[in-house]
Design a protein around this motif. Structure first.
Motif, mmCIF file in Angstrom:
data_model
loop_
_atom_site.group_PDB
_atom_site.id
_atom_site.type_symbol
_atom_site.label_atom_id
_atom_site.label_comp_id
_atom_site.label_asym_id
_atom_site.label_seq_id
_atom_site.Cartn_x
_atom_site.Cartn_y
_atom_site.Cartn_z
ATOM 1 N N MET A 1 -22.606 -33.513 42.238
ATOM 2 C CA MET A 1 -23.408 -34.489 43.215
ATOM 3 C C MET A 1 -23.031 -35.818 42.892
ATOM 4 O O MET A 1 -22.599 -36.236 41.967
ATOM 5 C CB MET A 1 -24.883 -33.932 42.464
ATOM 6 N N GLN A 2 -23.743 -36.206 43.750
ATOM 7 C CA GLN A 2 -22.996 -37.534 44.662
ATOM 8 C C GLN A 2 -24.492 -38.945 44.297
ATOM 9 O O GLN A 2 -25.727 -38.613 44.075
ATOM 10 C CB GLN A 2 -23.092 -37.643 45.799
ATOM 11 N N ILE A 20 -34.069 -34.419 37.363
ATOM 12 C CA ILE A 20 -31.934 -34.509 38.379
ATOM 13 C C ILE A 20 -32.188 -33.140 37.107
ATOM 14 O O ILE A 20 -32.365 -32.988 36.183
ATOM 15 C CB ILE A 20 -31.707 -35.394 37.414
ATOM 16 N N HIS A 21 -31.454 -32.172 37.215
ATOM 17 C CA HIS A 21 -30.524 -31.368 37.036
ATOM 18 C C HIS A 21 -29.096 -31.155 36.520
ATOM 19 O O HIS A 21 -28.553 -31.395 36.920
ATOM 20 C CB HIS A 21 -31.251 -29.488 37.319
ATOM 21 N N MET A 22 -28.912 -30.637 34.790
ATOM 22 C CA MET A 22 -27.737 -30.755 34.018
ATOM 23 C C MET A 22 -27.545 -29.251 34.397
ATOM 24 O O MET A 22 -27.853 -28.335 33.776
ATOM 25 C CB MET A 22 -27.897 -31.458 33.187
ATOM 26 N N LYS A 27 -33.614 -30.654 32.688
ATOM 27 C CA LYS A 27 -33.921 -31.728 33.274
ATOM 28 C C LYS A 27 -34.499 -33.066 33.226
ATOM 29 O O LYS A 27 -34.950 -33.316 32.154
ATOM 30 C CB LYS A 27 -34.573 -30.683 34.485
ATOM 31 N N PHE A 28 -34.392 -34.603 33.285
ATOM 32 C CA PHE A 28 -35.000 -35.236 33.790
ATOM 33 C C PHE A 28 -35.822 -36.019 34.991
ATOM 34 O O PHE A 28 -35.438 -35.692 36.215
ATOM 35 C CB PHE A 28 -33.656 -36.094 33.523
ATOM 36 N N THR A 63 -26.592 -30.993 38.439
ATOM 37 C CA THR A 63 -26.003 -29.353 39.425
ATOM 38 C C THR A 63 -26.828 -30.330 40.966
ATOM 39 O O THR A 63 -26.521 -29.545 41.509
ATOM 40 C CB THR A 63 -26.617 -28.508 38.752
ATOM 41 N N HIS A 64 -28.507 -30.144 40.584
ATOM 42 C CA HIS A 64 -29.092 -30.791 42.016
ATOM 43 C C HIS A 64 -30.449 -31.651 41.757
ATOM 44 O O HIS A 64 -30.498 -31.637 40.082
ATOM 45 C CB HIS A 64 -29.479 -29.162 42.358
#
Length: 77
Positions: A1-2, A20-22, A27-28, A63-64
């Motif tokens: 992810m950018q 934000i998923h890692m 997830k945060f 990841t997304h």
């Protein structure tokens, strides 16, 4: 992810909560744009946690992102 993708989400008006998923499944939740700080090289970011600490995220391991629907209460008059 950018970093650009996250930056765009942080600057949307009105701001919409997102997560934000890692890659490891964590997830945060980002519920305010001011709880995020990018590193100088834009490869990582820090997120202020509700518990009072910080999480340091490597964006190469994210990841997304996902929008989180929030409900707004109507004021009683």
């Amino acid at each position: 992810m950018q970093a650009n993708e996250i930056r765009q989400l942080l600057h949307e008006a009105p701001f919409q909560t997102f997560s934000i998923h890692m890659a490891n499944g964590r997830k945060f939740v980002i519920d305010h744009p001011e709880i995020v700080a990018f590193s100088v090289d834009k490869r990582s970011l820090s997120v202020a946690l509700p518990s009072g600490g910080f999480a340091h995220l490597d964006l190469r391991l994210s990841t997304h992102t996902e929008p989180i629907e929030t409900t707004t209460r109507k004021r009683k008059r």
